[in-house]
Enzyme design. Structure first.
Site, PDB file in Angstrom:
ATOM      1  N   ASP A  14     -27.366  23.559 -39.418  1.00 58.43           N
ATOM      2  CA  ASP A  14     -27.495  22.992 -38.072  1.00 58.43           C
ATOM      3  C   ASP A  14     -28.819  22.251 -38.017  1.00 58.43           C
ATOM      4  O   ASP A  14     -29.699  22.451 -38.858  1.00 58.43           O
ATOM      5  CB  ASP A  14     -27.472  24.130 -37.034  1.00 58.43           C
ATOM      6  CG  ASP A  14     -27.662  23.607 -35.608  1.00 58.43           C
ATOM      7  OD1 ASP A  14     -27.009  22.621 -35.240  1.00 58.43           O
ATOM      8  OD2 ASP A  14     -28.472  24.173 -34.867  1.00 58.43           O
ATOM      9  N   SER A  15     -28.970  21.435 -36.973  1.00 57.51           N
ATOM     10  CA  SER A  15     -30.232  20.736 -36.767  1.00 57.51           C
ATOM     11  C   SER A  15     -31.369  21.729 -36.486  1.00 57.51           C
ATOM     12  O   SER A  15     -32.533  21.384 -36.647  1.00 57.51           O
ATOM     13  CB  SER A  15     -30.095  19.786 -35.584  1.00 57.51           C
ATOM     14  OG  SER A  15     -29.673  20.503 -34.442  1.00 57.51           O
ATOM     15  N   TYR A  46     -31.559  16.605 -33.201  1.00 52.59           N
ATOM     16  CA  TYR A  46     -30.893  15.446 -33.780  1.00 52.59           C
ATOM     17  C   TYR A  46     -30.225  14.598 -32.682  1.00 52.59           C
ATOM     18  O   TYR A  46     -29.877  13.445 -32.917  1.00 52.59           O
ATOM     19  CB  TYR A  46     -29.770  15.896 -34.742  1.00 52.59           C
ATOM     20  CG  TYR A  46     -30.207  16.404 -36.091  1.00 52.59           C
ATOM     21  CD1 TYR A  46     -31.542  16.672 -36.396  1.00 52.59           C
ATOM     22  CD2 TYR A  46     -29.252  16.635 -37.086  1.00 52.59           C
ATOM     23  CE1 TYR A  46     -31.901  17.159 -37.646  1.00 52.59           C
ATOM     24  CE2 TYR A  46     -29.611  17.105 -38.339  1.00 52.59           C
ATOM     25  CZ  TYR A  46     -30.934  17.373 -38.619  1.00 52.59           C
ATOM     26  OH  TYR A  46     -31.276  17.849 -39.847  1.00 52.59           O
ATOM     27  N   GLY A  47     -30.012  15.232 -31.525  1.00 50.72           N
ATOM     28  CA  GLY A  47     -29.165  14.649 -30.466  1.00 50.72           C
ATOM     29  C   GLY A  47     -29.528  13.248 -30.035  1.00 50.72           C
ATOM     30  O   GLY A  47     -28.660  12.483 -29.628  1.00 50.72           O
ATOM     31  N   CYS A  77     -23.076  22.136 -36.324  1.00 53.69           N
ATOM     32  CA  CYS A  77     -23.822  21.310 -35.371  1.00 53.69           C
ATOM     33  C   CYS A  77     -22.864  20.210 -34.922  1.00 53.69           C
ATOM     34  O   CYS A  77     -22.302  19.500 -35.768  1.00 53.69           O
ATOM     35  CB  CYS A  77     -25.035  20.710 -36.080  1.00 53.69           C
ATOM     36  SG  CYS A  77     -25.966  19.527 -35.098  1.00 53.69           S
ATOM     37  N   ASN A  78     -22.664  20.101 -33.634  1.00 55.66           N
ATOM     38  CA  ASN A  78     -21.745  19.077 -33.125  1.00 55.66           C
ATOM     39  C   ASN A  78     -22.266  17.680 -33.414  1.00 55.66           C
ATOM     40  O   ASN A  78     -21.512  16.772 -33.752  1.00 55.66           O
ATOM     41  CB  ASN A  78     -21.560  19.246 -31.615  1.00 55.66           C
ATOM     42  CG  ASN A  78     -20.762  20.484 -31.275  1.00 55.66           C
ATOM     43  OD1 ASN A  78     -19.568  20.422 -31.091  1.00 55.66           O
ATOM     44  ND2 ASN A  78     -21.427  21.621 -31.213  1.00 55.66           N
ATOM     45  N   THR A  79     -23.583  17.516 -33.282  1.00 50.96           N
ATOM     46  CA  THR A  79     -24.183  16.201 -33.473  1.00 50.96           C
ATOM     47  C   THR A  79     -24.002  15.752 -34.926  1.00 50.96           C
ATOM     48  O   THR A  79     -23.530  14.632 -35.185  1.00 50.96           O
ATOM     49  CB  THR A  79     -25.684  16.262 -33.103  1.00 50.96           C
ATOM     50  OG1 THR A  79     -25.787  16.798 -31.788  1.00 50.96           O
ATOM     51  CG2 THR A  79     -26.332  14.909 -33.170  1.00 50.96           C
ATOM     52  N   GLU A 156     -33.728  26.965 -25.390  1.00 49.22           N
ATOM     53  CA  GLU A 156     -34.813  27.346 -26.302  1.00 49.22           C
ATOM     54  C   GLU A 156     -35.948  28.027 -25.537  1.00 49.22           C
ATOM     55  O   GLU A 156     -36.636  28.887 -26.068  1.00 49.22           O
ATOM     56  CB  GLU A 156     -35.294  26.128 -27.079  1.00 49.22           C
ATOM     57  CG  GLU A 156     -34.140  25.559 -27.878  1.00 49.22           C
ATOM     58  CD  GLU A 156     -34.518  24.939 -29.194  1.00 49.22           C
ATOM     59  OE1 GLU A 156     -35.670  24.525 -29.332  1.00 49.22           O
ATOM     60  OE2 GLU A 156     -33.637  24.874 -30.066  1.00 49.22           O
ATOM     61  N   CYS A 188     -21.805  21.648 -28.034  1.00 49.00           N
ATOM     62  CA  CYS A 188     -23.145  21.738 -28.621  1.00 49.00           C
ATOM     63  C   CYS A 188     -23.391  23.212 -28.898  1.00 49.00           C
ATOM     64  O   CYS A 188     -23.049  24.070 -28.069  1.00 49.00           O
ATOM     65  CB  CYS A 188     -24.189  21.207 -27.632  1.00 49.00           C
ATOM     66  SG  CYS A 188     -25.887  21.495 -28.166  1.00 49.00           S
ATOM     67  N   THR A 189     -23.970  23.493 -30.058  1.00 53.83           N
ATOM     68  CA  THR A 189     -24.087  24.898 -30.473  1.00 53.83           C
ATOM     69  C   THR A 189     -25.051  25.713 -29.600  1.00 53.83           C
ATOM     70  O   THR A 189     -25.056  26.926 -29.669  1.00 53.83           O
ATOM     71  CB  THR A 189     -24.521  24.982 -31.947  1.00 53.83           C
ATOM     72  OG1 THR A 189     -25.656  24.119 -32.127  1.00 53.83           O
ATOM     73  CG2 THR A 189     -23.415  24.552 -32.869  1.00 53.83           C
ATOM     74  N   HIS A 190     -25.850  25.029 -28.791  1.00 48.40           N
ATOM     75  CA  HIS A 190     -26.741  25.769 -27.884  1.00 48.40           C
ATOM     76  C   HIS A 190     -26.013  26.281 -26.640  1.00 48.40           C
ATOM     77  O   HIS A 190     -26.446  27.242 -26.021  1.00 48.40           O
ATOM     78  CB  HIS A 190     -27.881  24.858 -27.396  1.00 48.40           C
ATOM     79  CG  HIS A 190     -29.011  24.707 -28.361  1.00 48.40           C
ATOM     80  ND1 HIS A 190     -28.862  24.125 -29.590  1.00 48.40           N
ATOM     81  CD2 HIS A 190     -30.319  25.067 -28.270  1.00 48.40           C
ATOM     82  CE1 HIS A 190     -30.027  24.113 -30.213  1.00 48.40           C
ATOM     83  NE2 HIS A 190     -30.924  24.686 -29.430  1.00 48.40           N
TER      84      HIS A 190
END
Ligand code: DGL
Length: 270
Positions: A14-15, A46-47, A77-79, A156, A188-190
């Site tokens: 992932d980013s 990365y977004g 990571c979706n991005t 975060e 998005c993984t967040h």
């Protein structure tokens, strides 16, 4: 010989540490698998980066993971999936799985009125990959996408149930609610970390689709099909690599993984 490939690692990246929400699902669905994870914590997010940079970073990371004896590459990571999955699939001859196709499939199965919302970073929304994948499955589904860039720093910061997060969620999500979608992809993984706030903002009638869950199921299916599922029933080995140890790394990492992060090493990629 077969045993040897079974016990190889799943390589996940992932980013940053958002991909640990995917790792957490993999650990649940596939408790025998050995996992090596790379989080590009020095270069996240990365977004908002350009496509070429996201592709270059993703290839560097994949090369690093290939040196760790992996049997499958998982882009958690979706991005990175939306921009770099084709380049990764073309370059490596192991199965490469991203988070978008499984998420798109789950969304197409979930929507009853054929109206899906997708939330993600600017790069994911700009790529339009979710819409394309959902419409490949069912062209009659309409997809409305919405970038929600502030969710990443809020997660975060640990503002999981904070008033500010609720206000921002209302601002981002009310247009989707007004457009009448009946399901929203957490692209998005967040975002699974603030799932409760998102759900209470959009109301219980709208179903949330977590691409982390559907990705873990897709990985299990592919491992079985390719006959490389680890059936050895030994305690799995988990290794974590990051490109930096940023502020509050342990605390945030544990929040994403749902358990203490151990055995983490820093590596520099070039
Ligand atoms: N992990 C990224 C994703 O799933 C979000 C964070 C970033 O912008 O790098 O899209």
């Amino acid at each position: 010989m077969k045993e040897k490939i079974q016990s190889k690692n799943l390589g996940v990246f992932d980013s940053g540490i958002g991909g640990l929400t995917v790792v957490s699902q993999i650990m649940k669905v596939l408790p025998n698998e050995n996992i090596v994870y790379f989080g590009d914590t020095a270069r996240v997010p990365y977004g908002a980066k350009s496509e070429q940079v996201i592709i270059d970073y993703s290839l560097q990371i994949a090369n690093f993971l290939m040196s760790k004896d992996i049997k499958m590459l998982i882009v958690a990571c979706n991005t990175a999936t939306s921009v770099a999955i084709d380049a990764l699939t073309a370059k490596f001859d192991i199965p490469v799985i991203g988070v978008i196709k499984p998420g798109a499939r789950a969304a197409a199965e979930t929507t009853k009125i054929k109206k899906v919302g997708v939330i993600g970073t600017y790069a994911t929304v700009r790529s339009d990959v979710y819409s394309k994948e959902i419409q490949k499955i069912d062209p009659s589904i309409s997809v409305i996408s919405k970038p929600c860039p502030l969710f990443v720093p809020l997660v975060e910061e640990g503002w999981i149930n904070h008033q500010v997060t609720k206000i921002i969620a209302e601002e981002y999500l009310s247009p989707l609610v007004k457009k009448g979608v009946d399901s929203i992809v957490l692209g998005c993984t967040h975002y699974p970390i603030i799932r409760k706030v998102i759900q209470s903002t959009v109301g219980n009638k709208i179903k949330l689709v977590d691409s982390a869950e559907s990705t873990a199921l897709e990985i299990a299916k592919t491992l079985k099909e390719k006959k490389i599922l680890n059936t050895l029933n030994q305690t799995p080995n988990y290794q974590f690599f990051v490109s930096d140890f940023p502020h509050k790394f342990d605390e945030i990492g544990a929040r994403f993984l749902g358990r203490k992060l151990e055995n983490v090493k820093r590596v520099q990629l070039n």
